[in-house]
Scaffold this motif. Structure first.
Motif, PDB file in Angstrom:
ATOM      1  N   THR A 152       0.816  -1.211   0.000  1.00 56.23           N
ATOM      2  CA  THR A 152       0.000   0.000   0.000  1.00 56.23           C
ATOM      3  C   THR A 152       0.853   1.266   0.000  1.00 56.23           C
ATOM      4  O   THR A 152       0.345   2.331  -0.348  1.00 56.23           O
ATOM      5  N   THR A 153       2.116   1.147   0.372  1.00 52.76           N
ATOM      6  CA  THR A 153       3.008   2.308   0.333  1.00 52.76           C
ATOM      7  C   THR A 153       3.408   2.605  -1.106  1.00 52.76           C
ATOM      8  O   THR A 153       3.366   3.754  -1.560  1.00 52.76           O
ATOM      9  N   LEU A 154       3.795   1.560  -1.829  1.00 57.27           N
ATOM     10  CA  LEU A 154       4.171   1.713  -3.232  1.00 57.27           C
ATOM     11  C   LEU A 154       2.945   1.792  -4.136  1.00 57.27           C
ATOM     12  O   LEU A 154       3.075   2.120  -5.319  1.00 57.27           O
ATOM     13  N   LYS A 155       1.760   1.475  -3.589  1.00 62.38           N
ATOM     14  CA  LYS A 155       0.529   1.400  -4.391  1.00 62.38           C
ATOM     15  C   LYS A 155       0.725   0.418  -5.548  1.00 62.38           C
ATOM     16  O   LYS A 155       0.515   0.744  -6.731  1.00 62.38           O
ATOM     17  N   GLN A 156       1.119  -0.797  -5.167  1.00 55.07           N
ATOM     18  CA  GLN A 156       1.463  -1.783  -6.176  1.00 55.07           C
ATOM     19  C   GLN A 156       1.112  -3.191  -5.695  1.00 55.07           C
ATOM     20  O   GLN A 156       1.235  -3.509  -4.509  1.00 55.07           O
ATOM     21  N   SER A 157       0.692  -4.011  -6.658  1.00 61.22           N
ATOM     22  CA  SER A 157       0.511  -5.431  -6.399  1.00 61.22           C
ATOM     23  C   SER A 157       1.341  -6.205  -7.415  1.00 61.22           C
ATOM     24  O   SER A 157       1.381  -5.844  -8.593  1.00 61.22           O
ATOM     25  N   LEU A 158       2.007  -7.241  -6.950  1.00 62.58           N
ATOM     26  CA  LEU A 158       2.755  -8.135  -7.824  1.00 62.58           C
ATOM     27  C   LEU A 158       2.079  -9.501  -7.818  1.00 62.58           C
ATOM     28  O   LEU A 158       1.649  -9.980  -6.774  1.00 62.58           O
ATOM     29  N   PHE A 159       2.015 -10.100  -9.016  1.00 59.79           N
ATOM     30  CA  PHE A 159       1.392 -11.412  -9.188  1.00 59.79           C
ATOM     31  C   PHE A 159       2.454 -12.341  -9.749  1.00 59.79           C
ATOM     32  O   PHE A 159       3.033 -12.051 -10.795  1.00 59.79           O
ATOM     33  N   HIS A 160       2.718 -13.423  -9.031  1.00 61.53           N
ATOM     34  CA  HIS A 160       3.760 -14.356  -9.428  1.00 61.53           C
ATOM     35  C   HIS A 160       3.162 -15.723  -9.754  1.00 61.53           C
ATOM     36  O   HIS A 160       2.280 -16.198  -9.025  1.00 61.53           O
TER      37      HIS A 160
END
Lengths: 117, 111
Positions: free
Chosen positions: B68-76
């Protein structure tokens, strides 16, 4: 059980004609959604139903678009006086609950591909 | 306005490798993120949901992170297979149950 079904799967119409697209959600799902997906684009939210009422119609692009849901089940999306820019895949989805069920996954139908000539 | 971005370029990887897809969002703080898979001519299929207070969620070969700090989600996807080839969509909550979708990233896994 059966998933979400949509009909027709393909619809070709002439500019200016009206079209109706139908969605049959999963039985017991109270929430129903319509989205539009243009080629190479993400899904664009159109309208959300909770039961038979639509608390969020904010995505309908113009007053030519309308939708209704009857009996808490089947929904119809109607596009009047179709324009070429209406050509897209129209997807319907349903989920178990509406407000308060923020974490519910949505189950999508196969979509209706609309082509306006 | 609320915006969600996914890499529009296709991701090509070799079978057996880990695929990593990125989803960035701006002007919003979603309560949760969802990831869907979409095959050509079909509707999206739900894969995973991660809440804002969760850092990571796993399901079989899939892993999702939410920063939530980077406003990012990674999908692996680990140990990727040709059958994993599809377009992967991220979506976040936009009020009620409304989902705002990214345009998706196409993944191609080569034998």
């Amino acid at each position: 059980g059966a998933g979400v079904s949509q009909s027709p799967s393909n619809k070709v119409t002439e500019k200016g004609k009206d079209v109706e697209l139908r969605c049959d959600p999963i039985s017991g799902h109270t929430a129903l959604y319509w989205y539009r997906q243009s080629l190479g684009q993400g899904l664009e939210f159109l309208i959300y139903f909770q039961g038979n009422s639509a608390p969020d119609k904010s995505g309908l692009p113009s007053d030519r678009f309308s939708a209704e849901r009857t009996g808490g089940s089947v929904s119809t999306l109607t596009i009047q006086r179709t324009q070429q820019e209406d050509s897209a895949v129209y997807l319907c989805a349903s989920s178990r609950t509406g407000t308060g069920g923020l974490y519910n996954e949505q189950f999508f139908g196969p979509g209706t591909r609309l082509t306006v000539l | 306005s609320q915006k969600i971005e996914q890499n529009s370029e296709a991701l090509n990887i070799q079978e057996g490798k880990t695929a990593t897809l990125t989803c960035n969002y701006t002007n919003y703080s979603p309560a949760y993120l969802q990831w869907y898979r979409q095959d050509p001519g079909r509707g999206p299929v739900f894969l995973l949901l991660i809440r804002e207070n969760e850092k990571e969620k796993r399901k079989e070969r899939l892993k999702v992170t939410f920063d939530t700090t980077l406003k990012q989600s990674l999908f692996h996807i680990t140990a990727s297979q040709p059958a994993d080839s599809a377009t992967y969509l991220c979506a976040f909550s936009g009020g009620y149950n409304k989902l705002i979708f990214g345009a998706g990233t196409r993944l191609a896994v080569h034998p």
